[in-house]
Design a protein around this motif. Sequence first.
Motif, short mmCIF file in Angstrom:
data_model
loop_
_atom_site.label_atom_id
_atom_site.label_comp_id
_atom_site.label_asym_id
_atom_site.label_seq_id
_atom_site.Cartn_x
_atom_site.Cartn_y
_atom_site.Cartn_z
N SER A 54 0.13 3.00 26.15
CA SER A 54 0.44 2.16 25.04
C SER A 54 -0.23 1.23 24.73
CB SER A 54 1.95 1.63 25.45
OG SER A 54 2.47 0.78 24.38
N ASN A 55 -0.79 0.53 25.52
CA ASN A 55 -1.86 -0.51 25.33
C ASN A 55 -3.30 0.07 24.59
OD1 ASN A 55 -0.12 -2.33 26.54
ND2 ASN A 55 -1.33 -2.33 28.58
N LEU A 56 -3.59 1.21 25.20
CA LEU A 56 -4.62 1.96 24.38
C LEU A 56 -4.61 2.57 23.05
CD1 LEU A 56 -5.75 4.44 27.37
CD2 LEU A 56 -6.84 2.31 26.49
N LEU A 57 -3.32 2.78 22.78
CA LEU A 57 -2.85 3.15 21.52
C LEU A 57 -2.87 2.02 20.36
CD1 LEU A 57 0.11 5.81 22.00
CD2 LEU A 57 -1.95 6.35 21.04
N ILE A 60 -6.34 1.22 19.96
CA ILE A 60 -7.06 2.24 18.80
C ILE A 60 -6.66 1.87 17.31
CG2 ILE A 60 -6.80 4.59 17.90
CD1 ILE A 60 -6.94 5.38 20.99
N ARG A 61 -5.18 1.39 17.48
CA ARG A 61 -4.64 1.25 15.99
C ARG A 61 -5.23 -0.16 15.41
NH1 ARG A 61 0.28 3.07 17.99
NH2 ARG A 61 0.95 1.03 18.62
N SER A 62 -5.62 -1.11 16.50
CA SER A 62 -6.12 -2.40 15.99
C SER A 62 -7.72 -2.08 15.53
CB SER A 62 -6.39 -3.30 17.35
OG SER A 62 -6.92 -4.49 17.02
N ASN A 63 -8.44 -1.19 16.31
CA ASN A 63 -9.70 -0.76 15.86
C ASN A 63 -9.77 -0.10 14.57
OD1 ASN A 63 -11.00 -2.09 18.19
ND2 ASN A 63 -10.81 -0.25 19.44
N GLU A 64 -8.97 0.70 14.48
CA GLU A 64 -8.92 1.55 13.02
C GLU A 64 -8.38 0.31 11.89
OE1 GLU A 64 -5.86 4.25 13.77
OE2 GLU A 64 -7.29 5.80 14.60
N GLU A 65 -7.73 -0.60 12.22
CA GLU A 65 -7.51 -1.50 11.09
C GLU A 65 -8.63 -2.50 11.00
OE1 GLU A 65 -4.06 -3.64 12.62
OE2 GLU A 65 -2.62 -2.34 12.13
N LYS A 66 -9.36 -2.84 11.96
CA LYS A 66 -10.70 -3.46 11.81
C LYS A 66 -11.76 -2.51 11.01
CE LYS A 66 -9.94 -6.39 15.92
NZ LYS A 66 -10.62 -6.81 17.18
N LEU A 67 -11.72 -1.17 11.17
CA LEU A 67 -12.43 -0.45 10.56
C LEU A 67 -12.41 -0.30 8.97
CD1 LEU A 67 -13.26 2.64 13.23
CD2 LEU A 67 -15.02 0.74 12.41
N ALA A 68 -11.03 -0.17 8.72
CA ALA A 68 -10.50 -0.13 7.36
C ALA A 68 -10.82 -1.50 6.56
CB ALA A 68 -8.74 0.08 7.36
N ALA A 69 -10.66 -2.73 7.43
CA ALA A 69 -10.80 -3.96 6.76
C ALA A 69 -12.27 -3.96 6.70
CB ALA A 69 -10.26 -5.08 7.55
N TYR A 70 -13.20 -3.71 7.35
CA TYR A 70 -14.62 -3.69 7.42
C TYR A 70 -15.15 -2.57 6.08
CZ TYR A 70 -19.69 -2.78 8.37
OH TYR A 70 -20.91 -2.47 8.20
N ASP A 71 -14.63 -1.63 6.05
CA ASP A 71 -14.85 -0.82 4.94
C ASP A 71 -14.54 -1.28 3.46
OD1 ASP A 71 -15.85 1.26 6.52
OD2 ASP A 71 -14.13 2.37 6.78
#
Length: 243
Positions: A54-57, A60-71
């Motif tokens: 659960s923590n890993l997921l 992962i979601r947090s990193n995906e959000e960061k990547l989306a925000a970065y893009d």
Amino acid sequence: MDNKKINTSFTLIAVLVGFMIAIQFQTVKKPAERDTRDIWQLREALLKEKELQSNLLSEIRSNEEKLAAYDSTRKQSKEQALIDTLKELKLEAGLSEITVPGIKMKIEPVIEEIKPGTPVNQVVPPDLLIRLLNELNMYEAKYVAIDGKRIINTTVIRDINQETKIDGHTVKSLPIEVIVGVDDYSTAEKLYNRMKVSKSTEEFFIENLRLTISKPNPNVTVPAYDDSIRIRYMEPTKEGGDS
């Protein structure tokens, strides 16, 4: 004697057998306790694995959000860079109004020097304006407007039917104002000092015109070029690099 030995041996054997039976009994009992303990341990381990998953997921979601925000930020940065570049290009081309340090000059007829009955000169010869512009450019003038018309690289000053025209705009009546902008105030001071002793003043006076130069101003507004710019000998390139 033999009976005692036999009894002693029998006793030892009995004790040994009993001890072995006791050990075997304990050995049989312990697996049941160990199995029970292993099940709870497995459950705890499973819960820990689920929690870790659960923590890993979540990570992962947090990193995906960061990547989306970065893009998104990168795209916005590119758009902002294009906007800033467009502003700079428009500024350099003279298509934007700008307020910078500079000086103002006024061209007016010298009425007191004219003899009675002599017509007052109300026309500024185009060659005078051209020479004035050349001198201003030599002294680091960057933004110039004459009679409210912005001067750019493609500006044409000429005589048409005895009228001085700036890109089609007729300079009809005097006095007219010349606004000159530079990069910084120190350059404006240098420009002022040089223009005060320039030959342009004498050249205008010969034509019964007075060129008055104001003191440096930290804020002069030079208007934008308001005519359409004609582009010749340019064609859009085709996609892929072929022209």
